[in-house]
Design a protein around this motif. Structure first.
Motif, PDB file in Angstrom:
ATOM      1  N   ASP A 265      -4.747 -16.879  32.411  1.00  0.00           N
ATOM      2  CA  ASP A 265      -4.742 -17.395  33.774  1.00  0.00           C
ATOM      3  C   ASP A 265      -3.349 -17.170  34.357  1.00  0.00           C
ATOM      4  OD1 ASP A 265      -4.441 -19.139  36.036  1.00  0.00           O
ATOM      5  OD2 ASP A 265      -6.154 -20.298  35.352  1.00  0.00           O
ATOM      6  N   GLU A 266      -3.219 -16.198  35.232  1.00  0.00           N
ATOM      7  CA  GLU A 266      -1.902 -15.819  35.748  1.00  0.00           C
ATOM      8  C   GLU A 266      -1.253 -16.928  36.570  1.00  0.00           C
ATOM      9  OE1 GLU A 266      -1.998 -12.078  37.744  1.00  0.00           O
ATOM     10  OE2 GLU A 266      -2.857 -10.999  36.032  1.00  0.00           O
ATOM     11  N   GLN A 267      -2.067 -17.673  37.313  1.00  0.00           N
ATOM     12  CA  GLN A 267      -1.503 -18.758  38.109  1.00  0.00           C
ATOM     13  C   GLN A 267      -0.944 -19.854  37.210  1.00  0.00           C
ATOM     14  OE1 GLN A 267      -4.094 -20.409  41.125  1.00  0.00           O
ATOM     15  NE2 GLN A 267      -2.771 -22.180  41.493  1.00  0.00           N
ATOM     16  N   ALA A 268      -1.701 -20.234  36.180  1.00  0.00           N
ATOM     17  CA  ALA A 268      -1.228 -21.258  35.252  1.00  0.00           C
ATOM     18  C   ALA A 268       0.015 -20.774  34.509  1.00  0.00           C
ATOM     19  CB  ALA A 268      -2.336 -21.622  34.260  1.00  0.00           C
ATOM     20  N   PHE A 269       0.048 -19.478  34.175  1.00  0.00           N
ATOM     21  CA  PHE A 269       1.217 -18.930  33.484  1.00  0.00           C
ATOM     22  C   PHE A 269       2.455 -19.013  34.382  1.00  0.00           C
ATOM     23  CE2 PHE A 269       4.069 -15.604  31.997  1.00  0.00           C
ATOM     24  CZ  PHE A 269       4.082 -15.834  30.629  1.00  0.00           C
ATOM     25  N   ALA A 270       2.281 -18.674  35.663  1.00  0.00           N
ATOM     26  CA  ALA A 270       3.403 -18.745  36.597  1.00  0.00           C
ATOM     27  C   ALA A 270       3.887 -20.191  36.749  1.00  0.00           C
ATOM     28  CB  ALA A 270       2.992 -18.166  37.949  1.00  0.00           C
ATOM     29  N   GLU A 271       2.950 -21.125  36.794  1.00  0.00           N
ATOM     30  CA  GLU A 271       3.318 -22.542  36.894  1.00  0.00           C
ATOM     31  C   GLU A 271       4.070 -22.994  35.652  1.00  0.00           C
ATOM     32  OE1 GLU A 271      -0.155 -24.876  37.682  1.00  0.00           O
ATOM     33  OE2 GLU A 271      -0.674 -23.748  39.493  1.00  0.00           O
TER      34      GLU A 271
END
Length: 281
Positions: A265-271
């Motif tokens: 999950d790219e968004q969760a990784f960025a967060e």
């Protein structure tokens, strides 16, 4: 490919205590990324690792409802394994067994032979609790103490572990002494000799060394790699401040370059990357 994210390893040596609520927020974000396993905490003496004295509280705050990520907790003795066995949420228990007599004493106040006895006891406890024991072979690529080391010695340790029924063994580069050549040589040897065992690579590295080490592990056939966001951490019992965990973001980039595909999950990784700055700075 199994990616194991190790915030426990990253946090354990920090000088300032990370508040429990911040740990929980960080770990819950990591649980949404899609890692295979999260090395989230440890059941060890708070005198030895005060940073992780709140592991039970942290575990109570984790949201496991929407994740496939498995939890791993480190223990240093039978007492810690007994504590971990009380939590059904934990799938893996990790134990550090050192290839170096000096480091085993330094890390757990036991001889290697005493540690093997404890490994057998912890394996029995873990099986009874429905958990799987992961044995980390500390100083798995050599040591700075002059203690005996060779790939054959790693094989001898692994043979004893296999006879106990242990299915996951992770040679660990505790002080960053490995090279791509020694990584590839050791894992090729182990994977050929023990096809029934899952081998993980728990490597530490200086800045800039991550990609070559990951590629070496891949060439040898390793499909389980540990890392920590931004490369934070390293063993507090070791002495080189420049030697940290492999940066997870660099592991992922290298794997993609080598054609290894997996879904995160790219968004969760960025967060999580953003939140890690709050945790570690």
């Amino acid at each position: 490919m199994k990616l194991v994210e190790c915030p426990r390893d990253a946090m354990q040596g920090l000088h300032d205590f990370v508040p429990t609520d911040l740990k929980i927020r960080y770990l819950n974000t990591l649980l949404r990324v899609g890692f295979d396993t999260l090395d989230f905490g440890s059941f060890v003496s708070p005198k030895a690792i005060p940073q992780l004295a709140d592991t039970a509280e942290v575990l109570a705050g984790l949201d496991l409802s929407g994740t496939q990520t498995k939890l791993l907790a480190i223990v240093a003795n039978r007492r810690g394994a007994e504590q971990a066995a009380g939590y059904q949420q934990i799938q893996y228990v990790g134990f550090p067994l050192s290839m170096s007599e000096t480091f085993q004493q330094r890390n757990t106040n036991k001889t290697i032979e005493q540690a093997f006895v404890e490994v057998a006891e912890i394996q029995h406890l873990s099986v009874g609790a429905g958990q799987q024991l992961v044995v980390y072979l500390s100083m798995g690529f050599g040591n700075p103490y002059g203690d005996p080391y060779s790939p054959e010695l790693v094989s001898a340790f692994t043979e004893r572990l296999a006879q106990m029924g242990i299915g996951i063994v992770a040679p660990s580069d505790t002080v960053g002494t490995s090279t791509p050549e020694t990584i590839e040589t050791l894992f090729r040897h182990l994977l050929a000799e023990f096809p029934a065992i899952e081998f993980g690579a728990h490597l530490h590295a200086r800045p800039g060394d991550c990609s070559a080490k990951v590629r070496a592990a891949l060439r040898a056939g390793v499909d389980r790699i540990d890392g920590a966001l931004r490369g934070f951490g390293g063993c507090p019992m070791a002495t080189d401040d420049l030697t940290g965990n492999l940066p997870t973001e660099e592991i992922i980039q290298t794997l993609h370059q080598e054609g290894v595909r997996f879904t995160l999950d790219e968004q969760a990784f960025a967060e999580a990357m953003q939140l890690s700055a709050e945790v570690f700075f």
